[in-house]
Design an enzyme around this catalytic site. Sequence first.
Site, PDB file in Angstrom:
ATOM      1  N   PRO A   1      -4.305   0.334  18.654  1.00 37.68           N
ATOM      2  CA  PRO A   1      -4.099  -0.202  17.306  1.00 37.68           C
ATOM      3  C   PRO A   1      -4.145   0.840  16.182  1.00 37.68           C
ATOM      4  CG  PRO A   1      -6.310  -0.732  18.088  1.00 37.68           C
ATOM      5  CD  PRO A   1      -5.602  -0.072  19.223  1.00 37.68           C
TER       6      PRO A   1
ATOM      7  N   TYR B   1       3.894   6.397   9.854  1.00 41.25           N
ATOM      8  CA  TYR B   1       3.073   5.249   9.476  1.00 41.25           C
ATOM      9  C   TYR B   1       3.896   4.179   8.756  1.00 41.25           C
ATOM     10  CZ  TYR B   1      -1.266   2.830   8.308  1.00 41.25           C
ATOM     11  OH  TYR B   1      -2.272   1.902   8.235  1.00 41.25           O
TER      12      TYR B   1
ATOM     13  N   HIS C   1       0.855  -1.199   0.000  1.00 41.74           N
ATOM     14  CA  HIS C   1       0.000   0.000   0.000  1.00 41.74           C
ATOM     15  C   HIS C   1       0.880   1.234   0.000  1.00 41.74           C
ATOM     16  CE1 HIS C   1      -4.172  -1.601   1.302  1.00 41.74           C
ATOM     17  NE2 HIS C   1      -3.508  -2.523   0.634  1.00 41.74           N
TER      18      HIS C   1
HETATM   19  C1  PHB Z   1      -6.123  -4.257  10.283  1.00 42.71           C
HETATM   20  O1  PHB Z   1      -6.507  -5.097  11.100  1.00 42.71           O
HETATM   21  O2  PHB Z   1      -6.186  -4.460   9.055  1.00 42.71           O
HETATM   22  C2  PHB Z   1      -5.622  -2.953  10.793  1.00 42.71           C
HETATM   23  C3  PHB Z   1      -5.736  -2.626  12.137  1.00 42.71           C
HETATM   24  C4  PHB Z   1      -5.279  -1.400  12.594  1.00 42.71           C
HETATM   25  C5  PHB Z   1      -4.697  -0.506  11.707  1.00 42.71           C
HETATM   26  C6  PHB Z   1      -4.566  -0.839  10.366  1.00 42.71           C
HETATM   27  C7  PHB Z   1      -5.025  -2.058   9.909  1.00 42.71           C
HETATM   28  O3  PHB Z   1      -4.275   0.712  12.131  1.00 42.71           O
END
Ligand code: PHB
Length: 390
Positions: A293, A385, A73
């Site tokens: 997360p 990121y 990505h």
């Molecule tokens: C995912 O589970 O795909 C996921 C979770 C948290 C994020 C990005 C992707 O910040």
Amino acid sequence: MERTPVAIVGAGPAGLMLSHLLSRAGVDSVAIDLRTRAEIEATHRAGILEHVSVRLLVDEGVSDRVLREGDEHEGIALRFGGRSHRLDFRELAGSSVWLYPQTEVFVDLADARRRDGGDVRFGVRDVQVDVTGERPLLRFTDADGTPVHLTADLLVGADGSRSVCRHLVPEADRRRYTREYPFAWFGILCQAPRSHDELVYTRSERGFALISSRTETLQRMYFQCDPATDPHAWSDDRIWAELQARVAGEDSFTLREGPITERAVLPFRSFVQEPLHHGRLALAGDAGHTVPPTGAKGLNLALQDVRVLAEVVPDVLRRDDPSLLAHYSQRALQRVWRAQHFSYWMTSMLHNAPDGSPFDDRRALGELTGLTRSAAGSCYLAEGYTGWPS
Ligand code: PHB
């Protein structure tokens, strides 16, 4: 009675990667886990790998499956005020991330350890850890029922966010830094086509939502909820209505819906225990620190911890000097605190505090507008990121 240079409690990605890297440095280890391999494989976790994490998996000979089966990505969409704003990571930071779920990283590591003859014991029982003697001692019952006494020169706690090992450090010798958040994430897996080709991080008056993906036909989505929410009290229709309302906007963006196959409410916490070592014990990954997360940093931090730890351990063993673990703790914590700030910042910018005022809401929109219109602001997010250099 068995002996090993390094005993590792926890055979998730952090423990297995450490075992793999140590074996490449010529150091034997034994990794144990209460869970069976099948149980770990059934755990759903975040799915974003930083560039340095992908390089570590590939260059250290774990597997190159991520390059073949993962999805690169080169940006994300930040969605607020009912419109999407793309951040182009390639342009802003010269980098990218890979969508490759943690479960697949675990499978690759477990396969690599099996391929290379690593000593990994899943499904053990009755684990007791004792670090009060001259050498760390692990007692447990193997999956086949054999009682084991294992003495080690070093013990590594890679036993996740509910770590037992972190409590082995006496209170006087550690500090804990914690932040609780007044919300959690409601996460779903659904059988539907992709709604967007990149991840969509949304701030709306109803709260945060994240649109992610697993495969062409399986999607992962999250929305901010009260931590006390019972996910099974929500019908599929109610979940879809909430998700659609959060992403709705003047561009008529809508999610492609389908049957919801899994749902869970995920806790949310920032935590660090310092230092990451004590005597012959070192902590790695979630055992030493957890992040919310939002920035997808948890797994990436764990992999960088063990990369540094695997560099330090051979010296510690050769000189029989556990005080050298301080080098590990100091180096790892620099990245940990950078990621703590990043995850906290992404979280506070994109979520609604339940006791927030209309001022807070407008201020956050001002921050997002400023960020997306400033090259410096966008670069800062893109660098964080995609991950800082290791
Ligand atoms: C995912 O589970 O795909 C996921 C979770 C948290 C994020 C990005 C992707 O910040």
